[in-house]
Design a protein around this motif. Sequence first.
Motif, mmCIF file in Angstrom:
data_model
loop_
_atom_site.group_PDB
_atom_site.id
_atom_site.type_symbol
_atom_site.label_atom_id
_atom_site.label_comp_id
_atom_site.label_asym_id
_atom_site.label_seq_id
_atom_site.Cartn_x
_atom_site.Cartn_y
_atom_site.Cartn_z
ATOM 1 N N ALA A 274 80.254 23.746 58.183
ATOM 2 C CA ALA A 274 80.416 23.774 56.880
ATOM 3 C C ALA A 274 80.419 22.330 56.479
ATOM 4 N N GLY A 275 80.068 21.914 55.252
ATOM 5 C CA GLY A 275 80.126 20.376 54.803
ATOM 6 C C GLY A 275 79.705 20.354 53.326
ATOM 7 N N MET A 276 79.772 18.973 52.877
ATOM 8 C CA MET A 276 79.364 18.600 51.679
ATOM 9 C C MET A 276 78.337 17.611 51.761
ATOM 10 N N GLU A 277 77.432 17.636 50.695
ATOM 11 C CA GLU A 277 76.501 16.547 50.592
ATOM 12 C C GLU A 277 76.329 16.188 49.245
ATOM 13 N N LEU A 278 76.577 14.784 49.140
ATOM 14 C CA LEU A 278 76.435 14.032 48.019
ATOM 15 C C LEU A 278 75.027 13.596 47.761
ATOM 16 N N VAL A 279 74.762 14.114 46.392
ATOM 17 C CA VAL A 279 73.069 13.859 46.053
ATOM 18 C C VAL A 279 73.027 13.001 44.977
ATOM 19 N N THR A 280 72.331 11.806 45.153
ATOM 20 C CA THR A 280 72.011 10.961 43.919
ATOM 21 C C THR A 280 70.519 10.790 43.672
ATOM 22 N N GLY A 281 70.042 11.285 42.676
ATOM 23 C CA GLY A 281 68.745 11.530 42.427
ATOM 24 C C GLY A 281 68.172 11.961 41.081
ATOM 25 N N THR A 282 66.952 12.976 41.242
ATOM 26 C CA THR A 282 66.707 13.424 39.897
ATOM 27 C C THR A 282 66.394 14.809 40.156
ATOM 28 N N ILE A 283 66.565 15.554 39.073
ATOM 29 C CA ILE A 283 66.071 16.814 39.152
ATOM 30 C C ILE A 283 65.317 17.152 37.839
ATOM 31 N N ASP A 284 64.124 17.361 38.070
ATOM 32 C CA ASP A 284 62.971 17.560 36.880
ATOM 33 C C ASP A 284 63.103 16.283 36.034
ATOM 34 N N GLY A 285 63.082 15.116 36.430
ATOM 35 C CA GLY A 285 63.249 13.815 35.606
ATOM 36 C C GLY A 285 64.673 13.516 35.026
ATOM 37 N N ARG A 286 65.629 14.188 35.292
ATOM 38 C CA ARG A 286 67.035 14.221 35.122
ATOM 39 C C ARG A 286 67.816 13.242 35.792
ATOM 40 N N GLU A 287 68.453 12.112 35.903
ATOM 41 C CA GLU A 287 69.073 11.285 36.910
ATOM 42 C C GLU A 287 70.432 11.479 36.747
ATOM 43 N N GLY A 288 70.859 11.385 38.107
ATOM 44 C CA GLY A 288 72.501 11.489 38.128
ATOM 45 C C GLY A 288 72.667 11.976 39.671
ATOM 46 N N SER A 289 73.973 12.137 39.789
ATOM 47 C CA SER A 289 74.543 12.700 41.311
ATOM 48 C C SER A 289 75.331 14.115 41.073
ATOM 49 N N THR B 153 77.059 14.375 37.278
ATOM 50 C CA THR B 153 77.346 13.104 36.700
ATOM 51 C C THR B 153 75.954 12.678 35.703
ATOM 52 N N GLY B 154 75.972 11.902 35.020
ATOM 53 C CA GLY B 154 74.725 11.199 33.990
ATOM 54 C C GLY B 154 73.964 12.377 33.614
ATOM 55 N N GLY B 155 72.645 12.484 33.905
ATOM 56 C CA GLY B 155 71.808 13.476 33.392
ATOM 57 C C GLY B 155 71.930 14.624 33.998
ATOM 58 N N LEU B 156 72.661 14.790 35.160
ATOM 59 C CA LEU B 156 72.940 16.230 36.075
ATOM 60 C C LEU B 156 74.291 16.808 35.521
ATOM 61 N N ALA C 289 70.495 25.654 36.797
ATOM 62 C CA ALA C 289 70.247 25.688 35.258
ATOM 63 C C ALA C 289 71.540 24.546 34.931
ATOM 64 N N PHE C 290 71.330 24.143 33.684
ATOM 65 C CA PHE C 290 72.490 23.339 33.169
ATOM 66 C C PHE C 290 73.063 24.270 32.136
ATOM 67 N N THR C 291 74.554 23.945 32.008
ATOM 68 C CA THR C 291 75.328 24.602 31.020
ATOM 69 C C THR C 291 74.998 24.355 29.672
ATOM 70 N N ALA C 292 75.368 25.250 28.848
ATOM 71 C CA ALA C 292 75.157 25.049 27.215
ATOM 72 C C ALA C 292 75.520 23.656 26.891
ATOM 73 N N ALA C 293 76.603 23.222 27.265
ATOM 74 C CA ALA C 293 77.328 21.983 26.734
ATOM 75 C C ALA C 293 76.373 20.906 27.153
ATOM 76 N N ALA C 294 75.992 20.861 28.368
ATOM 77 C CA ALA C 294 74.732 19.910 28.941
ATOM 78 C C ALA C 294 73.431 19.837 28.054
ATOM 79 N N ARG C 295 72.956 21.140 27.627
ATOM 80 C CA ARG C 295 71.997 21.266 26.889
ATOM 81 C C ARG C 295 72.149 20.628 25.487
ATOM 82 N N SER C 296 73.458 21.103 24.739
ATOM 83 C CA SER C 296 73.829 20.572 23.619
ATOM 84 C C SER C 296 73.967 19.017 23.804
ATOM 85 N N ALA C 297 74.194 18.373 24.688
ATOM 86 C CA ALA C 297 74.276 16.787 24.896
ATOM 87 C C ALA C 297 72.992 16.406 25.031
ATOM 88 N N ASP C 298 71.949 17.127 25.654
ATOM 89 C CA ASP C 298 70.669 16.504 25.614
ATOM 90 C C ASP C 298 69.778 16.595 24.189
#
Length: 174
Positions: free
Chosen positions: A71-86, A112-115, A140-149
């Motif tokens: 079991a573990g945790m992975e911190l990812v900093t990068g992009t998903i479909d061009g959206r940057e964040g962590s 965070t950020g675009g994610l 997927a991104f929540t409705a709030a994140a899509r609204s912010a975009d």
Amino acid sequence: MPTPTATSTATPTANGFTFKDWEEHPVGPEGGFPRLARATVTNSFTGALTSPATTCAYTVAYTGESTGTFAGMELVTGTIDGREGSFVLDERGTFDATGTRCRFTVVPGSGTGGLTGLDGSGSFAHRYGDASVEYAFDYAFTAAARSADQTTDQTTARSAARSADQSALPSSSG
């Protein structure tokens, strides 16, 4: 957990990752089973999720020489479909002499950020000796994140329109 090795010349998949670094240290007494270990790992992701170097921390429970769970945790900093964040993945899996199987979920609220607003889950199965590991990741991104975009897109459009209007005004220099 046996240390993953890059011994084949497999071509990375469209959605794949490779192990860049693996350090494992015993926790508690060694020898015999069950026993525990702590592993820190760095992965590199390609595909819909792109990250040159993640940070992972696992607790490994050996139930036999080459069997157990982790079991573990992975911190990812990068992009998903061009959206940057962590964001953070919560990972749980099993392993045996043939390979590793893992399921993971995005930790709610960790984007965070675009994610920001990222929600998702996925899995992978790694055969020992393969250089690249194919993964599945449904997100997927929540409705709030899509609204912010949409708000950002509208603000950007308004700023561009103001700049165009200002450039059409006569210059006051002279």
